[in-house]
Enzyme design. Structure first.
Site, PDB file in Angstrom:
ATOM      1  N   LYS A  76       0.825  -1.213   0.000  1.00  0.00           N
ATOM      2  CA  LYS A  76       0.000   0.000   0.000  1.00  0.00           C
ATOM      3  C   LYS A  76       0.861   1.267   0.000  1.00  0.00           C
ATOM      4  CE  LYS A  76      -2.360  -1.060   3.749  1.00  0.00           C
ATOM      5  NZ  LYS A  76      -2.119  -2.508   3.975  1.00  0.00           N
ATOM      6  N   THR A  77       1.825   1.308   0.908  1.00  0.00           N
ATOM      7  CA  THR A  77       2.599   2.540   1.080  1.00  0.00           C
ATOM      8  C   THR A  77       3.394   2.874  -0.178  1.00  0.00           C
ATOM      9  OG1 THR A  77       2.747   2.216   3.467  1.00  0.00           O
ATOM     10  CG2 THR A  77       4.364   3.677   2.464  1.00  0.00           C
TER      11      THR A  77
ATOM     12  N   GLU B 101      -3.566   6.203   1.441  1.00  0.00           N
ATOM     13  CA  GLU B 101      -3.439   4.814   1.811  1.00  0.00           C
ATOM     14  C   GLU B 101      -4.660   4.437   2.641  1.00  0.00           C
ATOM     15  OE1 GLU B 101      -0.215   2.019   4.197  1.00  0.00           O
ATOM     16  OE2 GLU B 101       0.426   3.896   3.246  1.00  0.00           O
TER      17      GLU B 101
END
Length: 475
Positions: free
Chosen positions: A128-129, A172
């Site tokens: 995600k990051t 995010e």
């Protein structure tokens, strides 16, 4: 978390929150929200018990940080924001409710900031990051100036949030506590879906159902981007398409809309060819190693292209991507030993990271210093985590970081270390933080790669290791 009782995006705006106080403002998630609000012109205060690295920049932006938790911190405050890590009986949280102040979960405050913006929300078990960071950088490069909130810091300029002048909002989206169901994205990106956060969901089927609900929250004229290579994301794609939703896929799979081929990863980065809807796009390259990192970039590429960013601009942006702190972050070299920091704690992400780091190590050895993250995860994935650690030449295992969780016999770091499939002289459990650096110095030798991996606190260990390795003879 019962998201039905919380306030979703589209109801409040950030300006309607008034003066905002964040409990535990120093963590990555809360500091990112604080930075976003401050750069938007909202007055922010916060409380902490330790001097986290992010606090200095928040003060520079005009934030007020109290280095204690007291009821007086709430004087003059309109809205109090807490995270899932804050217990209900926390002094400030209980006082806020007693005073009748507006009390919001972090995700509600973030949802308020999204109101009126075209949101790109990035979810998934891993990646995600990095994916959020790549999407943000691509649109910045294209001149869009998006707002963004990321669960990490882009290495340059080192910010995890910003209020931009454009219409886009890149965020995010955290599925761990169901809070991603508060967002109303125009684009939802799902990198993968694996068994995790089962303390919240109970089983994989319930987790996957939540992702389907997340996909159905996308604007009717928006779309979902999902990985065609991941079984969970593929099941999500099938479920959403059956419901009439638009899903675009990426990956190495032959049926992916954005098909990746000739993927090569070296110590210097990764590169691949791509075609979209059968039409060649040419080559893409990133300076971060790892096939999984290349696939994260493919998610960003597909999203940007579907939103009208020229392919040439996307190529240029990715080529300049500096990486994200704690994601293959090279901390430095001391005594001939290269030190990296990596956030991975789920076995799939750990395995990908370890294999890539072994490529980086070359002829040298790979030493991992691992701090397990959460007792429930370490218990449920014990064998898989031990198997991932066994890919190293030597493993140093610390105690589990699980604030608020109770460890039962067999749950701790000692039991995990014992399960690592390495000879007894090449693995060790180190209970005391102060003893870890000495253990690394004793084991490492010039040419080796040492990686600190796992829970958030271990991110501070890399600098200690560099000092220790430069001050003594390694090996």
């Amino acid at each position: 978390m019962d998201t039905a009782k919380l306030t979703p995006a589209g109801v409040l705006t950030a300006e309607e929150l008034g003066v905002v106080h964040l409990i535990g403002v120093g963590g990555v998630g809360m500091s990112g929200l604080a930075r976003l609000l401050l750069t938007r012109g909202v007055r922010v205060t916060g409380s902490e018990l330790r001097e986290w690295p992010a606090l200095a920049s928040l003060r520079a932006l005009g934030g007020v940080v109290h280095m204690s938790h007291t009821v007086a911190n709430l004087d003059g405050v309109d809205t109090v924001v807490y995270s899932t890590a804050i217990p209900d009986d926390h002094l400030e949280l209980a006082e806020a409710r007693r005073r009748g102040l507006r009390v919001l979960h972090r995700s509600e405050a973030l949802a308020a900031a999204m109101t009126g913006r075209q949101t790109i929300a990035v979810a998934g078990t891993h990646g995600k990051t990095t994916t959020t960071s790549m999407v943000t950088l691509i649109f910045q490069h294209a001149g869009a100036d998006p707002s963004f909130v990321i669960g990490g810091e882009i290495s340059t300029p080192g910010a995890n949030a910003h209020h931009g002048s454009g219409d886009l909002f890149v965020a995010e989206a955290d599925e761990s506590d169901r809070s991603f169901l508060l967002y109303r994205p125009h684009v939802a990106i799902v990198t993968n879906i694996e068994a995790d956060h089962l303390n919240t969901y109970g089983d994989l089927a319930t987790l996957e159902a939540a992702f389907v609900e997340f996909g159905e929250l996308v604007d009717v004229d928006g779309f979902v981007v999902a990985c065609a290579d991941d079984p969970g994301a593929r099941r999500l794609t099938e479920a959403l398409r059956a419901r009439g939703r638009v899903v675009h896929t990426y990956g190495l799979s032959p049926d992916a809309d954005l098909r990746v081929s000739e993927l090569v990863s070296t110590a210097d980065g990764a590169r691949y060819l791509a075609e979209l809807d059968g039409q060649p796009l040419g080559g893409f390259a990133i300076r971060v190693p790892g096939a999984h990192m290349a696939l994260n970039s493919a998610a960003a590429v597909l999203t940007a292209l579907r939103l009208g960013v020229p392919a040439g601009s996307v190529v240029e942006a990715l080529a300049s991507f500096p990486g994200v702190r704690r994601r293959f972050e090279r901390k430095g070299v001391a005594g001939g030993v290269r030190v990296y920091d990596e956030y991975a704690y789920h076995p799939t992400a750990m395995t990908a990271a370890m294999r890539t780091l072994r490529e980086v190590a070359g002829a040298g050895r790979l030493l991992v210093v691992f701090q397990p993250y959460r007792v429930y995860r370490t218990r449920e994935l014990h064998e898989e985590i031990a198997k991932a650690l066994s890919l190293a030449d030597e493993a140093i295992v610390m105690e589990v970081f699980g604030p608020g969780e109770k460890r039962l016999p067999g749950d701790g770091g000692a039991a995990l270390a014992a399960s690592v499939a390495l000879p007894s002289d090449r693995k060790v459990f180190v209970d005391a933080w102060v003893d870890v650096a000495g253990e690394v110095v004793r084991r490492a030798r010039p040419g080796d790669v040492v990686v600190t991996m796992g829970a958030p606190p271990i991110s501070m260990l890399g600098d200690e290791l560099l000092v220790a390795l430069s001050g003594g003879a390694a090996g």
